[in-house]
Design a protein around this motif. Structure first.
Motif, PDB file in Angstrom:
ATOM      1  N   UNK A 171       9.272   9.684  -7.300  1.00 19.49           N
ATOM      2  CA  UNK A 171       8.373   9.066  -6.307  1.00 19.49           C
ATOM      3  C   UNK A 171       7.638   7.878  -6.929  1.00 19.49           C
ATOM      4  N   UNK A 172       7.171   8.061  -8.149  1.00 18.88           N
ATOM      5  CA  UNK A 172       6.455   6.974  -8.828  1.00 18.88           C
ATOM      6  C   UNK A 172       7.374   5.768  -9.009  1.00 18.88           C
ATOM      7  N   UNK A 173       8.616   6.054  -9.412  1.00 18.64           N
ATOM      8  CA  UNK A 173       9.557   4.959  -9.662  1.00 18.64           C
ATOM      9  C   UNK A 173       9.897   4.219  -8.370  1.00 18.64           C
ATOM     10  N   UNK A 174      10.058   4.966  -7.278  1.00 19.16           N
ATOM     11  CA  UNK A 174      10.368   4.315  -5.993  1.00 19.16           C
ATOM     12  C   UNK A 174       9.200   3.408  -5.594  1.00 19.16           C
ATOM     13  N   UNK A 175       7.982   3.913  -5.759  1.00 17.25           N
ATOM     14  CA  UNK A 175       6.796   3.103  -5.437  1.00 17.25           C
ATOM     15  C   UNK A 175       6.763   1.831  -6.277  1.00 17.25           C
ATOM     16  N   UNK A 213       0.840  -1.217   0.000  1.00 13.12           N
ATOM     17  CA  UNK A 213       0.000   0.000   0.000  1.00 13.12           C
ATOM     18  C   UNK A 213       0.867   1.256   0.000  1.00 13.12           C
ATOM     19  N   UNK A 214       1.980   1.227   0.742  1.00 12.93           N
ATOM     20  CA  UNK A 214       2.911   2.373   0.713  1.00 12.93           C
ATOM     21  C   UNK A 214       3.386   2.598  -0.724  1.00 12.93           C
ATOM     22  N   UNK A 221       0.818   6.875  -6.641  1.00  9.73           N
ATOM     23  CA  UNK A 221      -0.282   7.830  -6.865  1.00  9.73           C
ATOM     24  C   UNK A 221       0.228   9.264  -6.696  1.00  9.73           C
ATOM     25  N   UNK A 222       0.937   9.514  -5.584  1.00 12.70           N
ATOM     26  CA  UNK A 222       1.441  10.866  -5.324  1.00 12.70           C
ATOM     27  C   UNK A 222       2.401  11.279  -6.449  1.00 12.70           C
ATOM     28  N   UNK A 223       3.250  10.346  -6.866  1.00 11.90           N
ATOM     29  CA  UNK A 223       4.202  10.647  -7.935  1.00 11.90           C
ATOM     30  C   UNK A 223       3.491  10.996  -9.233  1.00 11.90           C
ATOM     31  N   UNK A 224       2.483  10.211  -9.589  1.00 10.60           N
ATOM     32  CA  UNK A 224       1.762  10.451 -10.857  1.00 10.60           C
ATOM     33  C   UNK A 224       1.043  11.793 -10.812  1.00 10.60           C
ATOM     34  N   UNK A 225       0.410  12.100  -9.672  1.00 13.38           N
ATOM     35  CA  UNK A 225      -0.328  13.377  -9.565  1.00 13.38           C
ATOM     36  C   UNK A 225       0.658  14.546  -9.590  1.00 13.38           C
TER      37      UNK A 225
END
Lengths: 573, 60
Positions: free
Chosen positions: A149-153, A105-106, A112-116
């Motif tokens: 952020x997206x890549x880390x997720x 979930x993290x 999500x935060x990265x994409x937005x």
């Protein structure tokens, strides 16, 4: 610590879903479809602007919209859906609990935060740097931060997938090797780890450059490392959609691979060589030697191409064998004529396979040849090629899989089953036309990315032949058709997931499994010694063999026609 | 009459005793594949490419 070991068994498919994994698969798939919705609207705007007769948007808006379209489609839609496929392939196919759902979930919320964040940066208007974001063109720092952020997720999600494989093995939820579809997902996850690591190597310094902490980024260094991220991210798609082909062949026909060993070996070739094809983006760059270019594209890449041809042969071959065993054994193509063409799951998958091979595959090999690349480098041929691979190949395969997932995963009936039958054809044929006409225009030299192919008002305008304008017009008409198909998919899937009739299962309950145990594995069924009396002329899959010969003939002809063409555009007397 | 294989007793450990072919045991190890899948392109594409770029003489 308590571990959620609640499972449910789908009454129609027999698939076993782990409760936390099921939620994560749904949420990742929904996030992917939302990205597809945004990217699809932008796709229509891009198409209507590149249509010479329409030219909808002014230049600044065109470049903004093209940037957002590239990122929403090539990164966010595809990778969200791929994470859903990874969790499905690990947890559901191995009948195993998902490792560390909280960490998953993290990962999801980071993505999500990265994409937005990235979309906000683009729509603010100061980050219209295209998908490639080549330095020294600079974007807002939030653009790079969002991607990081997206890549880390996504990286964390890949390791949740690997962790789930470890859990399955430790808790003995499967016998022997993982299933072939899961092995394909392993391949996709491995390529994803390399891709994301390469992205981190180049995007973190670029982010620091954008905030003034790093003074200079070398443009060739950026391009070289960036393409290890940019192109490999599309190779994750290849491994994922090939896995989806195998899955759909098994789901719709009960087909078994013609040779598991060969199919697995082909996936290993992907793991070792597919990412090296990134070099074909740099074939026109003077800073890199021909040794590096030719090794990575014309040697290593051919091993990956060989793997794609193996998959392209074994998937329809497996379907043919399954159909012939059911009695469709007359002639060369009864198995194909009697295939369930009204089932969008099959029709989407088969068009994905044909389009990926004939359009994306052949054009990719042509582009990957250093000399031939000069004909089409930086022309609209390039997006023609990757719309054939990523859109016809990957997106259409994912769309086909969705029609299977809605009843089994979301437990909803399709709202518009009749629309679903037509959707895959409208979208698939629209995108095939779109790709072909783009490649046609590119062969005539029409540049990619450019707002105005006529270069109106430029000091040195260029006069393209009328055929180039015709190609661009036909491309746009096909693009509009594909957009209609995409809208049909979104209306049907979103409508079904939120408003479709619920599938009720009598006596439904989730089954808790004892700590340290998982559902007992089913003993492996012995492989049949042969295929009986099916086939003709000594071949068990003669129809597929003929299709493969047609493919090879097309491949050879197109390849050598381009050498002939090169000799005319590059006169050496 | 066709021979139908007898159903295998799940408690029977027989097949587990068969040696697993070496290539299969390699391919069954996702972390070995992960290492190879990251190391190959890192060396052949990134490291080799970066070495070539670093070796370009600076303009004077």
């Amino acid at each position: 610590m308590a571990v959620n070991r609640n499972f449910r068994t789908c009454p129609s498919t027999g698939l076993v879903y782990h409760e936390p994994a099921e939620k994560l698969i749904r949420w990742n798939a929904v996030a992917g479809v939302v990205s597809l919705l945004v990217g699809g609207v932008l796709a229509l705007l891009v198409t209507l602007t590149r249509w010479p007769a329409v030219k909808l948007l002014p230049p600044d808006w065109f470049y903004l919209v093209l940037t957002a379209h590239g990122l929403d489609m090539l990164v966010f839609w595809i990778i969200f859906f791929e994470i859903a496929v990874l969790y499905f392939a690990a947890s559901t196919l191995l009948k195993c609990r998902l490792a560390t759902p909280k960490v998953a979930w993290v990962a999801f919320w980071l993505m999500i935060v990265g994409a937005i964040t990235n979309n906000i940066a683009v729509f603010k208007g100061d980050s219209s740097v295209m998908f490639t974001s080549y330095v020294p063109m600079g974007a807002h720092p939030l653009f790079y931060l969002g991607l990081i952020l997206f890549a880390v997720g996504a990286l964390i999600a890949c390791f949740v997938f690997f962790g789930t494989l470890v859990v399955g093995k430790a808790e003995k939820t499967y016998n022997g090797s993982v299933p072939l579809v899961t092995f394909g997902a392993v391949t996709a996850a491995i390529i994803a780890v390399f891709t994301i690591a390469a992205g981190a190597i180049i995007l973190i310094p670029t982010f620091l450059w954008s905030v003034g902490l790093v003074s200079h980024i070398d443009s060739l260094m950026y391009r070289t490392v960036w393409w290890a991220f940019g192109h490999s991210s599309q190779q994750i798609n290849v491994a994922a959609h090939v896995s989806v082909w195998y899955a759909i062949a098994a789901i719709v026909f009960g087909a078994k691979p013609m040779s598991e060993k060969v199919s697995r070996a082909a996936f290993v070739l992907y793991i070792l060589f597919l990412q090296l094809a990134s070099a074909h983006h740099l074939l026109a760059d003077p800073g890199l030697t021909s040794n590096w270019k030719i090794f990575n594209t014309s040697y290593a890449m051919y091993l990956a191409v060989l793997a794609s041809m193996v998959h392209g042969l074994t998937v329809p071959g497996a379907i043919e064998v399954a159909q012939r065993q059911k009695g469709f054994n007359k002639g060369l193509f009864e198995w194909l004529r009697k295939a369930p063409w009204g089932n969008p799951c099959f029709s989407g998958m088969f068009m994905s396979l044909i389009g990926f091979g004939f359009l994306g595959g052949i054009s990719g090999v042509m582009m990957g040849t250093e000399q031939l690349n000069l004909i089409i480098h930086n022309t609209i041929y390039v997006p023609g090629h990757f719309h054939a691979t990523v859109v016809v190949g990957t997106t259409l395969a994912f769309m086909a899989l969705t029609y299977f997932l809605i009843p089994t995963l979301f437990r909803r009936e399709l709202m518009f089953p009749g629309m679903a039958k037509w959707q895959t054809y409208i979208y698939g044929l629209g995108m095939m036309g779109f790709s072909v006409f783009m490649m046609g225009a590119g062969t005539l030299g029409v540049p990619r990315r450019h707002w105005d192919m006529a270069f109106s008002g430029a000091l040195m305008p260029h006069e393209f032949p009328g055929t180039a304008y015709l190609m661009m017009g036909l491309m746009a008409v096909s693009g509009v058709l594909a957009t209609v198909g995409g809208a049909m998919y979104l209306i049907n899937t979103v409508g079904s997931v939120f408003f479709g009739r619920k599938i009720q299962t009598p006596d439904f309950k989730r089954v808790p499994v004892r700590e340290g145990m998982a559902p007992p594995p089913v003993p492996a069924v012995p492989a049949p010694a042969g295929h009986g009396t099916i086939g003709m002329g000594g071949f068990v899959a003669p129809g597929t063999f003929v299709l493969a010969m047609v493919f090879l003939t097309s491949f050879v002809l197109y390849y050598f026609v381009n050498w002939k063409y090169l000799s005319t555009v590059w006169p050496l007397q | 009459m066709s021979q139908v294989p007898a159903p295998q007793d799940p408690a029977d450990d027989g097949p587990d005793d068969e040696p697993v072919p070496m290539m299969q045991s390699l391919i069954d190890n996702p972390f070995l594949l992960l290492f190879l899948g990251v190391a190959m392109p890192t060396v052949l594409y990134i490291v080799w490419g970066v070495m070539e770029i670093v070796g370009i003489p600076l303009a004077k």
